[in-house]
Each structure stands twice: as C-alpha cells, then as structure tokens.
Design a protein around this motif. Structure first.
Motif, PDB file in Angstrom:
ATOM      1  N   TYR A 161       0.827  -1.210   0.000  1.00 33.59           N
ATOM      2  CA  TYR A 161       0.000   0.000   0.000  1.00 33.59           C
ATOM      3  C   TYR A 161       0.861   1.259   0.000  1.00 33.59           C
ATOM      4  CZ  TYR A 161      -2.777   3.777   2.058  1.00 33.59           C
ATOM      5  OH  TYR A 161      -3.358   4.999   2.321  1.00 33.59           O
ATOM      6  N   LEU A 162       1.873   1.272   0.873  1.00 36.24           N
ATOM      7  CA  LEU A 162       2.743   2.450   0.960  1.00 36.24           C
ATOM      8  C   LEU A 162       3.485   2.688  -0.356  1.00 36.24           C
ATOM      9  CD1 LEU A 162       4.188   1.909   4.551  1.00 36.24           C
ATOM     10  CD2 LEU A 162       2.423   3.551   3.854  1.00 36.24           C
ATOM     11  N   LYS A 163       4.000   1.608  -0.956  1.00 35.19           N
ATOM     12  CA  LYS A 163       4.737   1.753  -2.224  1.00 35.19           C
ATOM     13  C   LYS A 163       3.830   2.206  -3.361  1.00 35.19           C
ATOM     14  CE  LYS A 163       6.582  -2.383  -1.870  1.00 35.19           C
ATOM     15  NZ  LYS A 163       7.399  -3.595  -2.188  1.00 35.19           N
ATOM     16  N   ASP A 164       2.610   1.701  -3.388  1.00 37.88           N
ATOM     17  CA  ASP A 164       1.688   2.012  -4.485  1.00 37.88           C
ATOM     18  C   ASP A 164       1.099   3.412  -4.377  1.00 37.88           C
ATOM     19  OD1 ASP A 164       2.132  -0.493  -5.465  1.00 37.88           O
ATOM     20  OD2 ASP A 164       0.269  -1.358  -4.688  1.00 37.88           O
ATOM     21  N   ASN A 165       1.254   4.051  -3.221  1.00 46.21           N
ATOM     22  CA  ASN A 165       0.612   5.351  -3.021  1.00 46.21           C
ATOM     23  C   ASN A 165       1.602   6.486  -2.736  1.00 46.21           C
ATOM     24  OD1 ASN A 165      -2.571   4.969  -2.861  1.00 46.21           O
ATOM     25  ND2 ASN A 165      -1.607   3.145  -1.954  1.00 46.21           N
ATOM     26  N   GLY A 166       2.858   6.303  -3.144  1.00 45.15           N
ATOM     27  CA  GLY A 166       3.821   7.402  -3.085  1.00 45.15           C
ATOM     28  C   GLY A 166       4.594   7.505  -1.787  1.00 45.15           C
ATOM     29  N   ALA A 167       4.512   6.487  -0.914  1.00 40.77           N
ATOM     30  CA  ALA A 167       5.250   6.549   0.344  1.00 40.77           C
ATOM     31  C   ALA A 167       6.311   5.461   0.386  1.00 40.77           C
ATOM     32  CB  ALA A 167       4.287   6.406   1.529  1.00 40.77           C
ATOM     33  N   GLU A 168       6.896   5.168  -0.786  1.00 43.84           N
ATOM     34  CA  GLU A 168       7.887   4.096  -0.847  1.00 43.84           C
ATOM     35  C   GLU A 168       9.139   4.413  -0.042  1.00 43.84           C
ATOM     36  OE1 GLU A 168       8.188   6.769  -4.447  1.00 43.84           O
ATOM     37  OE2 GLU A 168       6.603   5.631  -3.433  1.00 43.84           O
ATOM     38  N   ILE A 169       9.382   5.730   0.214  1.00 39.44           N
ATOM     39  CA  ILE A 169      10.558   6.097   1.011  1.00 39.44           C
ATOM     40  C   ILE A 169      10.456   5.544   2.426  1.00 39.44           C
ATOM     41  CG2 ILE A 169       9.545   8.290   1.722  1.00 39.44           C
ATOM     42  CD1 ILE A 169      13.264   7.563   1.010  1.00 39.44           C
ATOM     43  N   LEU A 170       9.214   5.427   2.936  1.00 42.18           N
ATOM     44  CA  LEU A 170       9.032   4.841   4.271  1.00 42.18           C
ATOM     45  C   LEU A 170       9.379   3.360   4.277  1.00 42.18           C
ATOM     46  CD1 LEU A 170       5.682   6.467   5.511  1.00 42.18           C
ATOM     47  CD2 LEU A 170       8.043   7.218   5.889  1.00 42.18           C
ATOM     48  N   VAL A 171       9.048   2.683   3.209  1.00 38.31           N
ATOM     49  CA  VAL A 171       9.375   1.261   3.093  1.00 38.31           C
ATOM     50  C   VAL A 171      10.888   1.093   3.025  1.00 38.31           C
ATOM     51  CG1 VAL A 171       9.094  -0.818   1.690  1.00 38.31           C
ATOM     52  CG2 VAL A 171       7.204   0.798   1.927  1.00 38.31           C
ATOM     53  N   GLU A 172      11.533   1.995   2.275  1.00 34.81           N
ATOM     54  CA  GLU A 172      12.988   1.932   2.126  1.00 34.81           C
ATOM     55  C   GLU A 172      13.693   2.156   3.460  1.00 34.81           C
ATOM     56  OE1 GLU A 172      16.468   4.677   0.081  1.00 34.81           O
ATOM     57  OE2 GLU A 172      14.510   4.541  -0.918  1.00 34.81           O
ATOM     58  N   LEU A 173      13.159   3.075   4.276  1.00 33.68           N
ATOM     59  CA  LEU A 173      13.838   3.462   5.510  1.00 33.68           C
ATOM     60  C   LEU A 173      13.396   2.675   6.740  1.00 33.68           C
ATOM     61  CD1 LEU A 173      13.734   7.346   5.052  1.00 33.68           C
ATOM     62  CD2 LEU A 173      15.687   5.829   4.638  1.00 33.68           C
ATOM     63  N   PHE A 174      12.093   2.330   6.806  1.00 30.15           N
ATOM     64  CA  PHE A 174      11.552   1.795   8.066  1.00 30.15           C
ATOM     65  C   PHE A 174      10.707   0.518   7.890  1.00 30.15           C
ATOM     66  CE2 PHE A 174      11.268   6.543   8.180  1.00 30.15           C
ATOM     67  CZ  PHE A 174      12.386   6.789   8.979  1.00 30.15           C
ATOM     68  N   ALA A 175      10.989  -0.291   6.904  1.00 29.22           N
ATOM     69  CA  ALA A 175      10.124  -1.443   6.598  1.00 29.22           C
ATOM     70  C   ALA A 175       9.884  -2.332   7.817  1.00 29.22           C
ATOM     71  CB  ALA A 175      10.726  -2.259   5.461  1.00 29.22           C
ATOM     72  N   GLU A 176      10.959  -2.701   8.531  1.00 27.35           N
ATOM     73  CA  GLU A 176      10.808  -3.607   9.673  1.00 27.35           C
ATOM     74  C   GLU A 176       9.989  -2.971  10.788  1.00 27.35           C
ATOM     75  OE1 GLU A 176      14.481  -5.182  11.040  1.00 27.35           O
ATOM     76  OE2 GLU A 176      15.057  -6.021   9.092  1.00 27.35           O
ATOM     77  N   ASP A 177      10.258  -1.687  11.064  1.00 27.07           N
ATOM     78  CA  ASP A 177       9.513  -1.001  12.126  1.00 27.07           C
ATOM     79  C   ASP A 177       8.037  -0.882  11.758  1.00 27.07           C
ATOM     80  OD1 ASP A 177      11.823  -0.683  13.575  1.00 27.07           O
ATOM     81  OD2 ASP A 177      12.284   1.292  12.715  1.00 27.07           O
ATOM     82  N   ILE A 178       7.759  -0.602  10.495  1.00 24.67           N
ATOM     83  CA  ILE A 178       6.362  -0.447  10.053  1.00 24.67           C
ATOM     84  C   ILE A 178       5.606  -1.756  10.208  1.00 24.67           C
ATOM     85  CG2 ILE A 178       4.913  -0.088   8.012  1.00 24.67           C
ATOM     86  CD1 ILE A 178       6.959   2.041   7.125  1.00 24.67           C
ATOM     87  N   MET A 179       6.233  -2.876   9.853  1.00 20.57           N
ATOM     88  CA  MET A 179       5.546  -4.164   9.942  1.00 20.57           C
ATOM     89  C   MET A 179       5.230  -4.535  11.393  1.00 20.57           C
ATOM     90  SD  MET A 179       4.833  -5.000   6.971  1.00 20.57           S
ATOM     91  CE  MET A 179       4.131  -6.591   7.356  1.00 20.57           C
ATOM     92  N   GLU A 180       5.983  -3.991  12.349  1.00 21.44           N
ATOM     93  CA  GLU A 180       5.672  -4.237  13.750  1.00 21.44           C
ATOM     94  C   GLU A 180       4.411  -3.501  14.186  1.00 21.44           C
ATOM     95  OE1 GLU A 180       9.070  -3.299  16.096  1.00 21.44           O
ATOM     96  OE2 GLU A 180      10.290  -4.950  15.303  1.00 21.44           O
ATOM     97  N   CYS A 181       3.960  -2.547  13.367  1.00 16.41           N
ATOM     98  CA  CYS A 181       2.744  -1.789  13.687  1.00 16.41           C
ATOM     99  C   CYS A 181       1.472  -2.484  13.196  1.00 16.41           C
ATOM    100  CB  CYS A 181       2.800  -0.396  13.039  1.00 16.41           C
ATOM    101  SG  CYS A 181       4.026   0.720  13.751  1.00 16.41           S
ATOM    102  N   VAL A 182       1.632  -3.551  12.437  1.00 17.20           N
ATOM    103  CA  VAL A 182       0.478  -4.180  11.784  1.00 17.20           C
ATOM    104  C   VAL A 182      -0.586  -4.616  12.785  1.00 17.20           C
ATOM    105  CG1 VAL A 182      -0.250  -6.213  10.482  1.00 17.20           C
ATOM    106  CG2 VAL A 182       1.725  -4.893   9.728  1.00 17.20           C
ATOM    107  N   ASP A 183      -0.186  -5.147  13.921  1.00 20.19           N
ATOM    108  CA  ASP A 183      -1.143  -5.642  14.907  1.00 20.19           C
ATOM    109  C   ASP A 183      -1.610  -4.564  15.884  1.00 20.19           C
ATOM    110  OD1 ASP A 183      -1.051  -8.217  13.856  1.00 20.19           O
ATOM    111  OD2 ASP A 183       0.712  -8.739  15.060  1.00 20.19           O
ATOM    112  N   ASP A 184      -1.102  -3.354  15.713  1.00 23.30           N
ATOM    113  CA  ASP A 184      -1.505  -2.243  16.593  1.00 23.30           C
ATOM    114  C   ASP A 184      -2.887  -1.750  16.178  1.00 23.30           C
ATOM    115  OD1 ASP A 184      -1.805   0.386  17.797  1.00 23.30           O
ATOM    116  OD2 ASP A 184       0.351   0.280  18.229  1.00 23.30           O
TER     117      ASP A 184
END
Length: 347
Positions: free
Chosen positions: A35-58
C-alpha cells in the motif's frame, strides 16, 4: 467443464462477478508495505520497513506509523523532505486500506468455501459430462429399472452444456402420471401454501416415498448443469445426515419458475420403492377379495383376507397361575380388528 459450472455456481452463491472476484483476489494479496509503495510513500518502506511491519497488529496502526516518522533521525528526515505532506495523507489512509483488504479476503474465502461445497455436491450427486449415458449411474437401486418418459413436445429447448446431474422428487400418488410427462404438476399447488416445489438428493426424497399420500417411488430428474447457476439460491440444507455429517441437500423451486425448470430437465426416470421397504397394503375384509390401497405403489392391487396380521399367533401361552389362550382374530363388519382372549385356571 464440471469445474466451470462449479465456479459459476460458487460465484452466484457468493454474490460476485468474475471481475469482482479478480479484484478481491488482487487486493487480498496486498499488505501494508504494498500500500505504501503504491501510493507514493515508498521512502518509508525503504527506511523503516521492519519497524512499520511491527505496527500491523496495533489497533491504532496509523498513529504507530506516524510515530516512526516523527522519531526519525536527521538523515532519514532529509530523505523524506518535501514528501512529508504526501506521506502524512497516505498514513492516515492506512486504516481504510486494511479494512478493504479484510473485506476482500472475506469475499475470496466465501467464494472458496462455496466452490469447495459445489465440487463436493457434484461429486456426491455423481455429475457427469457424458450425456450419452443419461448422466451416468447415480446410485439407483438395480430393482428400479428405468422407465424412460417419451419425448415431451410441451417442453421448451434445453440448455446444451453436455453435463448433467440428478436430483430427486417423491410426488403425490395422484401426480405420478402427470409428472412423468410434464414435470411437477402446477395443479398441486396449495393455495395459501409456501409456493415451493421440493427436490433433493436421493436420500432426502426417499424419506417421503410411500408415506401417506406420497407415491411409493420417486422421479430422478437429470438436470442440465445450468440448473446449478440459474437456481443457485434454491439450494438449501435439509438436515445434517449427509456423508460424514455433511448437510443433506434440498432444492426449493418456486411455482413461478416451472417453465424455466422444465427447460433444464434432460430426462425423468421413475424409481419404484423396493418391495421390502413398502408399508403393508393389507386392508380389513370379511371375505377373501382383492382391494386397492392408496398406500401401495400406483395402480397396485393386493390380496386381502381376514387372517391375523403378521407376527400374531393363536398358540396358547402359559403364565404362572393360568393359561392365556390367544383364541382368535375377529373381523367385524365395521371397525378395527379386535383381539379376544380367554383365561382358564392352570389346574
């Protein structure tokens, strides 16, 4: 071909078109990073992918991801730079995206369940694409040698899919002859009733044959496979007595759709109830004669006589203190059979 119709049936049951299913499958396969990559926020995936995935269950996933951005170091913030407003908008759309993904996955799961159910039903009903064999062998008793109906000029053209499967119906005795030629009798519709004609798999129909006003036999309807699609919502659960505790299958056909149903009927075959399973046709009479019984097979005659019902005997039985003599069966001119006993001292 059978899988094709099972798929069409499952789509109808799930309320989906092929395009909607394809879209649901595509969306259900996406995750947060997609979702992030497809909507223009791919820089977040590049920088914080592991941290972002820890938010999935939040439960507050958007707030969790935004906190990652706010706590970014100077180097990461420089890379984010002017993209921050865009990124902020994407982050606040995460919850809506995940809700859509969840709905899409539920649609796919529902379709998969319906497809598995359709394939299981067709296997149980012995669906076949060999029309030349009359739909194959559907588990009918050898005693029920088929009695093919003659060609029906009143029936409209049938869908020519080349695949058939059987459903069964036990008609009322008075409708046997009509149903052989024309299908379910619309004259049997009960005013004020539920306006439904009932069919089922063979075990369901067998529960009614020979009972009360029902005929001592059933019709097997070989249906064109299009029936599964056109009458998809007519399939119901009858009970839980199917194989391995699965639901018994019943179809409820509205009286408003008999012409459509008949167009999909490839053949009708009469299956008489095995003689050993028929209820007794004996009727009370004071003289040896022949009589007809509505509980017997259509048109059947049986020998009636004033003999004792099966299982009774006039043999004396000895009990403590007295002998009870099963003296006789009497056949009065009216009323039921009566049992007469006499008791004498044993000595």
């Amino acid at each position: 071909m059978i899988l094709q119709f099972a798929t069409a049936y499952a789509l109808e049951q799930a309320g989906l078109s092929e395009e909607e299913l394809a879209a649901a499958r595509s969306l259900s396969g996406q995750d947060l990073l997609d979702y992030l990559k497809d909507n223009g926020a791919e820089i977040l995936v590049e920088l914080f992918a592991e941290d972002i995935m820890e938010c999935v269950d939040d439960p507050d996933i958007g707030i969790c991801v935004w906190a990652i951005v706010q706590n970014a170091g100077p180097v990461e913030l420089v890379k984010i730079g002017s993209k921050l407003p865009r990124i902020g908008k994407v982050i606040w759309g995460i919850k809506e995206f995940l809700e859509k993904v969840d709905k899409a996955r539920k649609k796919v799961d529902t379709f998969t369940d319906k497809l598995d159910g359709a394939k299981e039903k067709l296997e149980r009903l012995k669906a076949t694409c060999d029309r030349g064999s009359g739909g194959g062998t559907f588990g009918a008793s050898k005693a029920s040698t088929v009695q093919r109906p003659s060609a029906r000029a009143d029936d409209g053209p049938k869908s020519d899919t080349g695949c058939v499967f059987p459903i069964f119906r036990t008609p009322k005795t008075v409708d046997v002859a009509y149903e052989k030629l024309h299908g379910p009798n619309p004259a049997s519709r009960v005013e004020g009733g539920n306006d439904l004609i009932y069919f089922g798999e063979q075990s369901v129909a067998a529960e009614y044959w020979g009972r009360g006003t029902f005929a001592a036999g059933m019709y097997r309807y070989d249906m064109d496979m299009q029936f599964l699609v056109q009458f998809a919502k007519a399939a119901k659960r009858y009970d839980w007595k199917g194989p391995n505790g699965t639901p018994g299958i019943e179809w409820e056909i509205p009286y408003s759709r008999p012409a459509e149903f008949n167009r999909l009927t490839v053949d009708r075959t009469w299956i008489p109830k095995p003689r050993g399973d028929r209820p007794t046709c004996r009727r009370r009479s004071t003289t040896n004669t022949t009589c007809a019984s509505s509980r017997c097979a259509p048109g059947a005659w049986t020998w009636c006589s004033p003999t004792a019902p099966r299982g009774r005997s006039s043999t004396p039985r000895t009990r403590t203190g007295r002998t009870v003599t099963r003296s006789r069966w009497s056949a009065p001119s009216s009323g039921p059979w009566s049992w007469t006993t006499s008791a004498t001292p044993s000595g």
